[in-house]
Design a protein around this motif. Structure first.
Motif: not given
Length: 126
Positions: A19-22, A36-40, A65, A68, A119
């Motif tokens: 899952d991502t965090t911007t 921008t999404p960051i895989l976190s 959620r 990815a 994160p």
């Protein structure tokens, strides 16, 4: 962490929900657009496994959620196959477990940039 898990699990494959965090939520001064999404986040398949096995309900991934996935192919190939669980973005690793490949759900390669940042700290509401 993902490459290490793939290496430790070999010869079995790995299939994890990501899952991502911007970027805007990170404290670090990232040179990325805030949206921008960051895989976190990584959700392991064993969480809620008993309920999933019996009822087919995945309690290990919060609702809405996990768009990815991380997959490993211990025997190759270095591309997505019809047997893979797909998501909007799929990270794939193959031996010798030194790099991640990124694909969209149709198997088209994507650019991947690794960001060295922690994160944001999360907590449950009281």
């Amino acid at each position: 962490m993902l490459l290490g898990r793939a290496a430790d699990t070999e010869p079995s494959s790995v299939n994890l929900v990501l899952d991502t965090t911007t970027a805007g939520e990170f404290d670090a001064g990232l040179e990325l657009a805030p949206s921008t999404p960051i895989l976190s986040h990584v959700y392991f398949p064993t969480a809620g496994g008993a309920v999933n096995d019996v009822f087919g309900v995945d309690l290990g991934t919060p609702a809405g959620r996990g768009r990815a996935r991380f997959l490993s192919h211990p025997q190759g190939p270095a591309e997505l196959t019809r047997r893979d669980d797909l998501a909007g973005v799929v990270l794939l690793a193959v031996p010798p477990w030194e790099e991640l490949l990124a694909f969209d759900r149709r198997g088209r390669p994507l650019d991947l940039t690794v960001v060295d940042a922690d994160p944001p700290t999360e907590s449950l509401p009281e």
